[in-house]
Design an enzyme around this catalytic site. Structure first.
Site, short mmCIF file in Angstrom:
data_model
loop_
_atom_site.label_atom_id
_atom_site.label_comp_id
_atom_site.label_asym_id
_atom_site.label_seq_id
_atom_site.Cartn_x
_atom_site.Cartn_y
_atom_site.Cartn_z
N HIS A 102 -3.82 6.12 3.44
CA HIS A 102 -4.53 4.94 2.94
C HIS A 102 -3.97 3.65 3.52
O HIS A 102 -4.70 2.80 4.03
CB HIS A 102 -4.44 4.93 1.41
CG HIS A 102 -5.31 3.91 0.74
ND1 HIS A 102 -4.93 2.60 0.56
CD2 HIS A 102 -6.55 4.01 0.19
CE1 HIS A 102 -5.88 1.94 -0.08
NE2 HIS A 102 -6.88 2.78 -0.32
N ASP A 130 0.84 -1.20 0.00
CA ASP A 130 0.00 0.00 0.00
C ASP A 130 0.87 1.25 0.00
O ASP A 130 1.99 1.22 -0.53
CB ASP A 130 -0.95 -0.03 1.21
CG ASP A 130 -2.29 0.64 0.90
OD1 ASP A 130 -2.31 1.87 0.84
OD2 ASP A 130 -3.30 -0.07 0.73
N SER A 141 -11.29 -0.83 -0.87
CA SER A 141 -10.01 -0.79 -0.15
C SER A 141 -10.19 -1.07 1.33
O SER A 141 -9.28 -1.58 1.99
CB SER A 141 -9.36 0.59 -0.31
OG SER A 141 -8.69 0.72 -1.53
#
Length: 775
Positions: A218, A143, A553
């Site tokens: 994220h 990620d 996600s």
């Protein structure tokens, strides 16, 4: 030139910014050279063989070393290097090279979640406690990096690092290896592929960090959901209060940063060369689960295509016993948009929770309407309310469309709450409307729209509330009924449990699988809407380092957390067995027994193309009774059935392979689902079940056939005992339809007194094959 069905390595279209100059002055770009299964166990020897291949091509050791970007030497063999087109072609023509392809770029696709799914710590005898919360399991995450200071990475009470861990933490910009601990045990970064293309990337001016440290938040958010430690008393400004934790709160986290923030575009982008290197390192380091909330823009590529990078890396990981979990994409609700469709990947759709944020809207006639918002500011007392429209006696331009509010004069909206309508469900529409109204001096916005799942706070805690068209029309009729319409907006509340229903999110990408329609995707669904988890402290809308985010996600790491618990409980289960356990035990209703709907226009009952097997049920998945398992021979059968050539298969698996003639049917691939995209004549297919439950057990079949489809199973009873642990059965399918139809859905269940092992049936009749009907 090798066949287009040759097994290959992944990459994507390069944007042409690279200006590396080769001997002849031709432009060099990063290419991935895939060599299949590695031939040597010594990684240094593997890397040296890569350098020798480049040396032979480029003519000098120095040029070979400067050209090399990555050496893939743990899970498989290959390398990324800067090559001209002619150099790439010369390598591609070598017999030991499976394929060469240009680098490409991918994009990045909880206080309530775990209680909602039945994983409550309050129950002393459940999956969470039976596995010591996943303490011996390592979750690898590819990620955007990690924010190590977040409380979710505290290692309070966690034991020593698992003995099978071989990785470590790499220091870099604003990150030192000492920031790792017994929770965050690994942190590496991979940037060479990105830098080879984005040469203008300036580390001193960029907001990102050339280190494992997260810029966008994220990766930190994803890691929290999968395996974050307990952090009590968390909320977003009073909303969604509770304890944040991951699905496996004592599991270990290893972050592999392969996604980088581009300031000028305000996006994260992930080089396929870097993604592959991250996956290769994760295999070496000893992760048990790999979680990738990363996808590629539509149209997608089959796993036989060089650009399907995640599929290739995932194949090698699965053969090493590592379950690979991927997001299905955020291109819904349109059909055939699901990504990460390789049959060895566990692909995840997103649902809502049983939680909402009702926001009271009181009209001047005392009618109360409950909209949805994340408004935590002060109550907005009775204020003028307007819908911009021409009263019939004005030459001014008016527009009540949310996208066109800028057409209205400032005095139309100043000091008022503005009602507008839009056909879009995207958050950008709301944020744009808010911007127009704020600039005009307005005090709030009510957005009437199709139901969507993109709820977010508005900047500066500006009152912005969403309603559907029906309620929006009620408000409009009130405005038109009086000369002085007014409205009061109160702060949002948190509503949990009934009557809030579960829905497949509007944005969640849908099946059927456009690459190989006989492979059902997505596999499973999990909560991915308005998930509260950790982020970086510089993010807008964060509260003490926690933020709401939505997307597949967020759903994928939910499944990764469940996989970690199952891996802790069943160390000997293969990735396919774990996938089967999750799919065959899933809820087809919500946890309260209510039907699950799928957001879209119109909203409908969810089907397997929306949520695969259904909503994940962790407790049931721990004891599935039977599993549809897969091994190397099954994957070879699949590759033969879809047209891989034998040379490519042999290089991929590391041994000689001969496909049968006639080739096997893809319908016999032992998935926990049956999907027949082109039924015309009667077909018979085979499935095999492995007993992982009681030694002596008897299962009987229960069939819910799709409409107009006849399904017969032989035998109707399966017997398992100490000597019979695997039993096969045949499924005969025929159609009564006389026309080309859409898909109809049903199910096939094997049931004993304790277990219901259910797989979805998806069947489409095609009397006229390969026909597109637009009537």
């Amino acid at each position: 030139m090798k066949s287009c069905r040759t097994l290959i390595f992944v990459a994507i279209i390069l944007n042409g910014l690279s200006t590396f100059v080769a001997h002849a002055g031709a432009e060099s770009k990063v290419h991935i050279v895939y060599l299949g299964e590695k031939q040597h166990d010594d990684p240094e020897f593997v890397t040296e063989s890569h350098h020798r291949m480049l040396w032979s091509l480029l003519g000098s050791k120095e040029d070979a070393h400067s050209s090399m970007v990555h050496s893939y030497r743990h899970g498989f063999s290959g390398f990324a290097a800067k090559l001209t087109k002619s150099q790439a072609k010369k390598l591609a023509d070598l017999p030991e090279v499976v394929h060469v392809t240009p680098d490409s770029f991918y994009q990045l696709d909880t206080t309530r979640t775990w209680d909602y799914l039945g994983l409550s710590v309050a129950n002393p005898k459940n999956l969470l406690n039976d596995t010591n919360m996943g303490e011996e399991v390592i979750i690898g995450i590819v990620d955007s990096g990690v924010w190590p200071e977040s409380e979710v990475f505290n290692d309070n009470g966690i034991g020593p690092v698992p003995s099978h861990w071989k990785g470590g933490c790499v220091s870099g910009e604003n990150f030192t290896s000492s920031q790792c601990n017994k929770k965050l045990i690994g942190a590496k970064y991979f940037i060479n592929g990105f830098l080879a293309t984005h040469e203008s990337f300036n580390s001193t001016e960029s907001l990102d960090f050339i280190s494992p440290r997260d810029r966008s938040g994220h990766g930190t958010h994803v890691a929290t959901i999968a395996g974050g430690s307990y952090v009590p008393s968390i909320s977003y400004k009073g909303l969604a209060g509770g304890t944040v934790r991951g699905g496996a709160p004592r599991a270990r986290i290893a972050m592999y940063k392969a996604c980088w923030y581009l300031d000028r575009f305000d996006i994260n982008t992930c080089s396929s060369a870097d993604i592959l290197k991250a996956m290769d390192e994760a295999m070496h380091d000893g992760v048990d689960v790999l979680s990738l909330s990363i996808g590629y823009r539509f149209p997608y590529f089959p796993e036989t295509d060089v650009r399907a990078v995640i599929a290739t890396g995932a194949f090698h990981a699965v053969l090493k016993g590592i379950t690979v979990v991927c997001s299905g994409g955020n291109s819904g609700p349109a059909a055939q948009t699901v990504g990460n469709t390789a049959p060895w990947i566990l692909t995840v759709a997103a649902t809502t929770l049983d939680r909402s944020f009702p926001t009271p809207i009181t009209l001047g006639n005392n009618k109360l309407i409950l909209g949805q918002a994340m408004y935590t500011g002060p109550e907005l007392g009775f204020t003028s309310l307007v819908y911009p429209e021409n009263p019939g006696n004005s030459n001014e331009s008016f527009s009540g469309d949310c996208e066109l509010l800028f057409f209205n004069s400032n005095h139309t909206m100043a000091g008022k709450v503005v009602l507008c309508f839009t056909t879009s469900t995207r958050y950008i529409t709301v944020s744009s409307a808010v911007s127009y109204v704020k600039e005009a001096g307005g005090l709030g916005v009510i957005v009437a729209r199709n139901p969507g799942d993109n709820l977010s706070p508005c900047e500066d805690d500006f009152p912005c509330v969403a309603v559907d068209y029906e309620l929006g029309t009620d408000i409009l009729l009130y405005i038109r009924s009086t000369g002085l319409p007014v409205v009061k907006i109160q702060p949002s509340k948190t509503l949990v449990g009934q009557p809030v229903g579960t829905k497949v999110a509007d944005f969640s990408s849908r099946g059927p699988n456009s690459i190989e329609p006989a492979i059902l995707k997505p596999d499973i669904a999990a909560p991915g809407v308005s998930i509260l988890a950790a982020t970086t402290t510089n993010k807008t809308f964060n509260d003490r380092g926690f933020i709401f985010l939505s997307g597949t996600s967020m759903a994928a790491p939910t499944i990764s957390g469940v996989v970690a618990l199952l891996k802790a409980l069943h160390r000997d289960w293969s990735p396919a067995a774990i996938r089967s356990a999750i799919v065959t035990t899933a809820w087809r209703t919500d946890p309260f027994g209510e039907q699950i709907f799928a957001e879209g226009s119109p909203r409908k009952l969810a089907d397997p193309f929306d949520y695969g097997g259904g909503l994940v049920n962790p407790e049931k998945a721990a004891k599935p009774g039977l599993v549809y398992d897969l091994g190397l021979e099954d994957y070879v059968l699949y590759m033969c059935s879809v047209g891989y050539n034998e040379t490519s298969i042999s290089q991929l698996v590391g041994k000689g392979t001969v496909c049968s003639n006639p080739k096997p049917s893809v319908l016999d691939f032992n998935l926990p689902s049956i999907t027949i995209p082109n039924l015309k004549d009667e077909v018979t297919l085979t499935r095999t079940l492995t007993n992982v439950g009681q030694l002596e057990s008897v299962y009987k079949v229960v069939i819910e056939p799709p409409i107009g489809i006849q399904v017969t199973v032989t035998p109707e009873t399966l017997l398992f005992n100490s000597t019979t642990k695997r039993v096969s059965f045949k499924v005969k399918v025929s159609t009564t339809h006389k026309i080309n139809t859409g898909y109809f859905f049903g199910s096939l269940t094997w049931s004993d007194s304790l277990h219901n092992v259910t797989i979805p049936l998806s069947v489409r009749t095609q009397i006229l094959q390969n026909y597109y009907d637009e009537n």
